[in-house]
Design a protein around this motif. Sequence first.
Motif, PDB file in Angstrom:
ATOM      1  N   PRO A  69     -68.368  -3.153  -3.356  1.00 56.77           N
ATOM      2  CA  PRO A  69     -66.684  -1.898  -3.775  1.00 56.77           C
ATOM      3  C   PRO A  69     -66.873  -1.073  -2.463  1.00 56.77           C
ATOM      4  CG  PRO A  69     -67.313  -2.839  -5.812  1.00 56.77           C
ATOM      5  CD  PRO A  69     -68.263  -3.547  -4.811  1.00 56.77           C
ATOM      6  N   ASP A  72     -66.295  -2.759   1.342  1.00 59.97           N
ATOM      7  CA  ASP A  72     -65.008  -2.856   1.556  1.00 59.97           C
ATOM      8  C   ASP A  72     -64.337  -1.592   1.369  1.00 59.97           C
ATOM      9  OD1 ASP A  72     -65.596  -5.521   1.336  1.00 59.97           O
ATOM     10  OD2 ASP A  72     -65.652  -5.988  -0.990  1.00 59.97           O
ATOM     11  N   ASN A  92     -59.949 -10.776   0.029  1.00 61.71           N
ATOM     12  CA  ASN A  92     -59.174 -10.477  -0.898  1.00 61.71           C
ATOM     13  C   ASN A  92     -59.588  -9.501  -1.115  1.00 61.71           C
ATOM     14  OD1 ASN A  92     -57.867 -13.682  -1.678  1.00 61.71           O
ATOM     15  ND2 ASN A  92     -59.724 -13.651  -3.162  1.00 61.71           N
ATOM     16  N   THR A  93     -60.482  -8.245  -0.415  1.00 59.66           N
ATOM     17  CA  THR A  93     -60.474  -7.307  -0.879  1.00 59.66           C
ATOM     18  C   THR A  93     -60.183  -7.188   0.973  1.00 59.66           C
ATOM     19  OG1 THR A  93     -62.998  -7.567   0.142  1.00 59.66           O
ATOM     20  CG2 THR A  93     -62.573  -7.390  -2.569  1.00 59.66           C
ATOM     21  N   TYR A 128     -61.280  -4.265 -10.834  1.00 61.49           N
ATOM     22  CA  TYR A 128     -60.493  -4.776  -9.457  1.00 61.49           C
ATOM     23  C   TYR A 128     -60.303  -5.660  -8.647  1.00 61.49           C
ATOM     24  CZ  TYR A 128     -64.036  -4.518  -5.021  1.00 61.49           C
ATOM     25  OH  TYR A 128     -64.278  -3.802  -4.424  1.00 61.49           O
ATOM     26  N   SER A 129     -60.447  -7.140  -8.824  1.00 57.07           N
ATOM     27  CA  SER A 129     -59.315  -7.222  -8.415  1.00 57.07           C
ATOM     28  C   SER A 129     -57.523  -7.080  -8.010  1.00 57.07           C
ATOM     29  CB  SER A 129     -58.878  -9.037  -8.838  1.00 57.07           C
ATOM     30  OG  SER A 129     -60.572  -9.666  -8.453  1.00 57.07           O
ATOM     31  N   HIS A 132     -57.136  -4.307  -5.706  1.00 55.77           N
ATOM     32  CA  HIS A 132     -57.341  -4.984  -4.072  1.00 55.77           C
ATOM     33  C   HIS A 132     -56.535  -6.253  -3.701  1.00 55.77           C
ATOM     34  CE1 HIS A 132     -60.373  -3.597  -1.867  1.00 55.77           C
ATOM     35  NE2 HIS A 132     -61.344  -4.143  -3.581  1.00 55.77           N
TER      36      HIS A 132
END
Length: 365
Positions: A69, A72, A92-93, A128-129, A132
């Motif tokens: 995290p 990114d 994906n981030t 978290y996903s 993003h």
Amino acid sequence: MASILINGNFLCRALTGIERFAWEACRQLDALLTDADDVRILVPVNAQRFPDWTHIKPVLSAKPLTSFPRWDMCTVARYAKRLGATALSFSNTAPLGKACGIAFLHDIYARDVPADFVSPKEKLIRAYSLLHYRNIAKNARRIVTVSRFSSSRIQEAYRVDESRIAVIGNGWDHFKDVASDSGIFARFPALAATPFYFTLGSLSKRKNLAWIAAYASSHPDAHFAVSGKAISGGLVPDELGSLKELPNVTLVGYVTDGEVKALMEKCKAFVFPSYYEGFGIPPLEALSVGAPVIVAKSASLPEIYGDAAHYIDADAATAPAADLDALLSEPVADAGRVLQQYTYARAAGELYALIKETLTQGEHA
């Protein structure tokens, strides 16, 4: 061309689907670049592999990647600002806000299948996903995804205009350089003596081991080889325990690319019952060595494999009624079209064109 800084977070991960795409796309992109192109990659000092490319120049980070995290969202943004570069992220981030740059969003699994995220740790992964997903949908200069299926889901879920999304598919051509390793059959002699179906993937819920478990339970004469390891952070399916108890299932754990190739070359068919995929690379690899493929009729898989694959219903409740041997007797189209359409060489060419178009637009904005 203005500067690009590639987010090298994938250099600290095993080469599974997204990481494989990032590595191979960058390797092929490097061959297309010229000395006039300013493309660099931010490399963690603790990377598992260090790229040795001609035109993509490494920028070694001052500190190791200890938190994805933080890396990114903050580290990549800081280095991009210092270099006056646009970030390019594959995983994906991406950096938050206007520093997001060009970002890949392979799928929006965590949004589309919330039922797979049950435990506190899984719910944290989902949150978290989603952070993003929203950030990329709102702030990326261009969003890149890997199928029309994923593009349509991103458009619908986040009200993104289609013009902001580019579709660049995965590939299989890395598999040509993999030497088949039949040593796997010495480790698992049953696979050398018995015809088997093979399934490959991280042992995560969406790979749908429930289908394999249900089918193997009701078809004791059908033997399965199941490879893969549990992904970090959770999402491990309950069916893993059930599979361990079935005498007609061989769990081979983590296997090398060479062992995967040997298993694909020998199997009766490669079975991929995943109920949610942004793309799904392993069936491409299987087709490339001549193995029949059986995939779920769900998500992006029919789009990618068309009439070159056999199809099953991903619902595990339907598995006992299926007959894989009978399914394999039905004709399918030659795999040549699919293999020609999806290569990393082609993906790199499309990515190069996208980068140039996006940066040119930014210069003229």
